[in-house]
Design a protein around this motif. Structure first.
Motif, PDB file in Angstrom:
ATOM      1  N   LYS A 111       0.824  -1.345  -0.026  1.00  0.00           N
ATOM      2  CA  LYS A 111       0.100  -0.025   0.101  1.00  0.00           C
ATOM      3  C   LYS A 111       0.943   1.238   0.094  1.00  0.00           C
ATOM      4  O   LYS A 111       0.784   2.128  -0.910  1.00  0.00           O
ATOM      5  N   ASP A 112       1.865   1.347   0.993  1.00  0.00           N
ATOM      6  CA  ASP A 112       2.708   2.486   1.075  1.00  0.00           C
ATOM      7  C   ASP A 112       3.444   2.914  -0.275  1.00  0.00           C
ATOM      8  O   ASP A 112       3.552   4.088  -0.761  1.00  0.00           O
ATOM      9  N   THR A 115       0.971   3.953  -3.174  1.00  0.00           N
ATOM     10  CA  THR A 115       0.434   5.114  -2.825  1.00  0.00           C
ATOM     11  C   THR A 115       1.437   6.187  -3.354  1.00  0.00           C
ATOM     12  O   THR A 115       1.045   7.271  -3.938  1.00  0.00           O
ATOM     13  N   GLU A 116       2.780   6.004  -3.069  1.00  0.00           N
ATOM     14  CA  GLU A 116       3.784   7.057  -3.275  1.00  0.00           C
ATOM     15  C   GLU A 116       3.948   7.077  -4.809  1.00  0.00           C
ATOM     16  O   GLU A 116       3.833   8.036  -5.455  1.00  0.00           O
TER      17      GLU A 116
END
Length: 238
Positions: A111-112, A115-116
């Protein structure tokens, strides 16, 4: 109607087999669009075994429909996409040693990172799509990372359908409906062909685009490229 983006990796594979510039990748891309396709897809890999990074740069001036660049967002890929700025970038989690894409993203685990990357590409004005398996949790995870679309990985459907199991389309239809409800656009690709694409498009709601390469180029060896492109468009409209 569902739009057709043609993946031209196999044209590059044929060219690279002998060196030189036959077939001419840029001319083929232009012809495919003139034949009625709605977009051109490429999937450059770090080893450049088919599409080369320079091809992506050169194609920018030849694609007057939608240019879709897909691949694993390693550093060199991210730099290339930010330089070329296609209309759409599709993130695919393929490792360097795979023959072809064989799994979708775990959008929860990554996810992280996603997202970036998604934010970076959207800042530059590109539509973003994430390659995912037809699993509800992965669709929900995709919505949380901010992507514009998902691309459903359709190998399992194609395999099941080829064995006579029409129920293989069910998880795709369910995930497409979920994605739509979450505000995501729906693309699809991998092993779709003239034999199965009409059924898939009829059964999967809100299908915006299919990306087809290997089957389409293979079918064109027998039926002709212009004819096959128009056969796909007709099937997607039916």
């Amino acid at each position: 109607m569902t739009r057709l983006s043609v993946n031209i990796n196999k044209i590059a594979t044929l060219r690279n087999a002998r060196g030189g510039n036959v077939p001419n990748l840029l001319q083929v891309a232009s012809d495919i669009q003139d034949f009625g396709a709605h977009g051109i897809t490429i999937h450059p890999r770090p080893d450049e075994r088919h599409i080369r990074y320079q091809d992506a740069r050169d194609l920018k001036a030849f694609v007057h429909t939608e240019f879709n660049i897909e691949g694993n967002p390693v550093g060199s890929f991210v730099d290339l996409v930010n330089e070329v700025v296609p209309e759409q970038v599709t993130l695919v989690p393929d490792s360097v040693d795979v023959l072809t894409s064989n799994a979708g993203w775990d959008t929860v685990k990554h996810k992280d990172f996603l997202t970036e990357i998604i934010a970076e590409f959207k800042y530059k004005g590109m539509r973003t799509s994430i390659f995912v398996d037809p699993v509800a949790a992965m669709i929900e995870g995709a919505a949380e990372v901010g992507t514009d679309r998902i691309e459903l990985y359709t190998e399992a459907f194609a395999s099941g359908y080829g064995e006579g199991n029409k129920q293989a389309v069910k998880p795709y239809a369910e995930c497409a409906q979920l994605a739509h409800e979450l505000g995501l656009g729906i693309n699809a690709g991998h092993d779709l062909s003239l034999d199965n694409v009409a059924f898939f498009a009829q059964e999967v709601p809100h299908l915006a685009e299919v990306s087809i390469g290997h089957a389409l180029i293979s079918e064109s060896l027998y039926l002709g490229l212009e004819n096959v492109v128009n056969m796909y468009i007709h099937k997607l409209q039916s």
